[in-house]
Write a protein that holds these residues in place. Structure first.
Motif, PDB file in Angstrom:
ATOM      1  N   THR A  97       0.962 -11.699  -7.790  1.00  0.00           N
ATOM      2  CA  THR A  97       0.166 -10.671  -7.103  1.00  0.00           C
ATOM      3  C   THR A  97       0.731 -10.265  -5.754  1.00  0.00           C
ATOM      4  O   THR A  97       0.450  -9.161  -5.285  1.00  0.00           O
ATOM      5  N   LEU A  98       1.523 -11.122  -5.135  1.00  0.00           N
ATOM      6  CA  LEU A  98       2.105 -10.761  -3.843  1.00  0.00           C
ATOM      7  C   LEU A  98       3.366  -9.904  -3.986  1.00  0.00           C
ATOM      8  O   LEU A  98       3.975  -9.521  -2.994  1.00  0.00           O
ATOM      9  N   GLN A  99       3.730  -9.586  -5.214  1.00  0.00           N
ATOM     10  CA  GLN A  99       4.877  -8.704  -5.439  1.00  0.00           C
ATOM     11  C   GLN A  99       4.485  -7.229  -5.424  1.00  0.00           C
ATOM     12  O   GLN A  99       5.347  -6.355  -5.392  1.00  0.00           O
ATOM     13  N   THR A 100       3.197  -6.947  -5.503  1.00  0.00           N
ATOM     14  CA  THR A 100       2.703  -5.568  -5.490  1.00  0.00           C
ATOM     15  C   THR A 100       1.699  -5.454  -4.358  1.00  0.00           C
ATOM     16  O   THR A 100       0.617  -6.032  -4.435  1.00  0.00           O
ATOM     17  N   LEU A 101       2.053  -4.720  -3.326  1.00  0.00           N
ATOM     18  CA  LEU A 101       1.224  -4.637  -2.133  1.00  0.00           C
ATOM     19  C   LEU A 101       0.768  -3.209  -1.879  1.00  0.00           C
ATOM     20  O   LEU A 101       1.477  -2.253  -2.203  1.00  0.00           O
ATOM     21  N   LEU A 102      -0.401  -3.077  -1.300  1.00  0.00           N
ATOM     22  CA  LEU A 102      -0.849  -1.792  -0.765  1.00  0.00           C
ATOM     23  C   LEU A 102      -0.421  -1.736   0.690  1.00  0.00           C
ATOM     24  O   LEU A 102      -0.558  -2.715   1.419  1.00  0.00           O
ATOM     25  N   THR A 103       0.066  -0.585   1.114  1.00  0.00           N
ATOM     26  CA  THR A 103       0.540  -0.425   2.493  1.00  0.00           C
ATOM     27  C   THR A 103      -0.164   0.764   3.143  1.00  0.00           C
ATOM     28  O   THR A 103      -0.895   1.514   2.489  1.00  0.00           O
ATOM     29  N   TYR A 104       0.124   0.950   4.426  1.00  0.00           N
ATOM     30  CA  TYR A 104      -0.438   2.103   5.133  1.00  0.00           C
ATOM     31  C   TYR A 104       0.032   3.426   4.523  1.00  0.00           C
ATOM     32  O   TYR A 104      -0.632   4.438   4.636  1.00  0.00           O
ATOM     33  N   LYS A 105       1.175   3.411   3.869  1.00  0.00           N
ATOM     34  CA  LYS A 105       1.674   4.623   3.204  1.00  0.00           C
ATOM     35  C   LYS A 105       0.670   5.082   2.133  1.00  0.00           C
ATOM     36  O   LYS A 105       0.355   6.275   2.049  1.00  0.00           O
ATOM     37  N   GLU A 106       0.184   4.159   1.334  1.00  0.00           N
ATOM     38  CA  GLU A 106      -0.795   4.516   0.297  1.00  0.00           C
ATOM     39  C   GLU A 106      -2.138   4.917   0.910  1.00  0.00           C
ATOM     40  O   GLU A 106      -2.760   5.896   0.464  1.00  0.00           O
ATOM     41  N   THR A 107      -2.568   4.190   1.930  1.00  0.00           N
ATOM     42  CA  THR A 107      -3.864   4.550   2.518  1.00  0.00           C
ATOM     43  C   THR A 107      -3.785   5.915   3.196  1.00  0.00           C
ATOM     44  O   THR A 107      -4.780   6.649   3.207  1.00  0.00           O
ATOM     45  N   GLN A 108      -2.629   6.284   3.716  1.00  0.00           N
ATOM     46  CA  GLN A 108      -2.477   7.626   4.297  1.00  0.00           C
ATOM     47  C   GLN A 108      -2.603   8.696   3.212  1.00  0.00           C
ATOM     48  O   GLN A 108      -3.186   9.763   3.450  1.00  0.00           O
ATOM     49  N   GLN A 109      -2.088   8.422   2.040  1.00  0.00           N
ATOM     50  CA  GLN A 109      -2.228   9.370   0.925  1.00  0.00           C
ATOM     51  C   GLN A 109      -3.698   9.587   0.589  1.00  0.00           C
ATOM     52  O   GLN A 109      -4.111  10.715   0.292  1.00  0.00           O
ATOM     53  N   TRP A 110      -4.491   8.530   0.665  1.00  0.00           N
ATOM     54  CA  TRP A 110      -5.939   8.669   0.405  1.00  0.00           C
ATOM     55  C   TRP A 110      -6.593   9.483   1.510  1.00  0.00           C
ATOM     56  O   TRP A 110      -7.450  10.312   1.245  1.00  0.00           O
ATOM     57  N   LEU A 121     -12.150   4.565   1.436  1.00  0.00           N
ATOM     58  CA  LEU A 121     -11.242   3.622   0.791  1.00  0.00           C
ATOM     59  C   LEU A 121     -10.073   3.284   1.705  1.00  0.00           C
ATOM     60  O   LEU A 121      -9.665   2.122   1.801  1.00  0.00           O
ATOM     61  N   ALA A 122      -9.551   4.273   2.393  1.00  0.00           N
ATOM     62  CA  ALA A 122      -8.443   4.035   3.332  1.00  0.00           C
ATOM     63  C   ALA A 122      -8.890   3.131   4.477  1.00  0.00           C
ATOM     64  O   ALA A 122      -8.176   2.184   4.841  1.00  0.00           O
ATOM     65  N   ASP A 123     -10.063   3.405   5.066  1.00  0.00           N
ATOM     66  CA  ASP A 123     -10.558   2.571   6.168  1.00  0.00           C
ATOM     67  C   ASP A 123     -10.757   1.126   5.710  1.00  0.00           C
ATOM     68  O   ASP A 123     -10.383   0.182   6.415  1.00  0.00           O
ATOM     69  N   MET A 124     -11.355   0.963   4.544  1.00  0.00           N
ATOM     70  CA  MET A 124     -11.627  -0.370   4.021  1.00  0.00           C
ATOM     71  C   MET A 124     -10.310  -1.118   3.761  1.00  0.00           C
ATOM     72  O   MET A 124     -10.160  -2.287   4.125  1.00  0.00           O
TER      73      MET A 124
END
Length: 151
Positions: A97-110, A121-124
Motif C-alpha cells: 500500500t505504500l507504493q501507491t500514494l496520494l499527493t498534493y498534485k492529485e488533491t489540486q486536481q480535485w 475531498l482535497a481538504d480532507m
C-alpha cells in the motif's frame, strides 16, 4: 436509516450464507469480528468467496512500531486465528500500500474541479498528507491502505 439490531458477527455469517462464493469480505481494522464469526459458524470458511484485508508489513517497518502494523496489532490473536483457519484470505500489507500514494498534485486536481465535493475531498486528504509529512516525510504523500485492499 435506523440502527442495526443484528450483531456484526451474525451479519457476517448471514452474508456468507446469502452470497456464498460471491462474497468478498474486506475487513477494515482488526480481525475480531471475522474471528468470532468463524468460531460461531466454522463452516463459513468453506462457503465464503474470500477475505481480502489490509494488514501486516512484510518487507517494511510497521506503522505502530518497527514490527507491527495497526490492523494486525489491534487484535493479533484474531489475525492469527484467521490466517490459520484455512479461510481463503489475501493480505495486502504496508509494503504494497505504500507504493501507491496520494499527493498534493492529485488533491489540486480535485480543487480545480471547482466543486464543493472536490474542495472537501482535497481538504480532507491534504490533512492526511500533512500527517504523513510528520510521521513519514520521505514518502511525499499519503498511503491508500484500505482502498487498495478493496481494489
Amino acid at each position: 436509516r435506523s440502527v442495526e439490531t443484528e450483531s456484526a458477527v451474525d451479519f457476517i455469517i448471514d452474508a456468507v450464507k446469502t452470497y456464498g462464493k460471491d462474497l468478498v469480505y474486506v475487513p477494515t481494522g482488526p480481525m475480531t469480528n471475522i474471528e468470532a464469526a468463524l468460531k460461531k459458524a466454522p463452516e463459513i470458511k468453506d462457503e465464503i468467496g474470500r477475505i481480502v484485508l489490509m494488514g501486516g508489513a512484510l518487507t517494511v517497518p510497521g506503522n505502530c512500531n518497527a514490527c507491527m502494523e495497526a490492523n494486525i496489532s489491534q487484535d493479533p490473536e484474531a489475525a492469527d486465528y484467521l490466517f490459520r483457519s484455512g479461510t481463503p484470505t489475501t493480505m495486502i500489507g504496508l509494503d504494497v500500500t505504500l507504493q501507491t500514494l496520494l499527493t498534493y498534485k492529485e488533491t489540486q486536481q480535485w480543487r480545480d474541479l471547482g466543486t464543493k465535493a472536490g474542495k472537501f475531498l482535497a481538504d480532507m486528504t491534504d490533512f492526511y498528507i500533512k500527517a504523513y509529512e510528520t510521521t513519514s516525510p520521505h514518502l511525499g504523500g499519503c498511503g491508500l491502505h484500505d482502498p487498495l485492499a478493496v481494489g
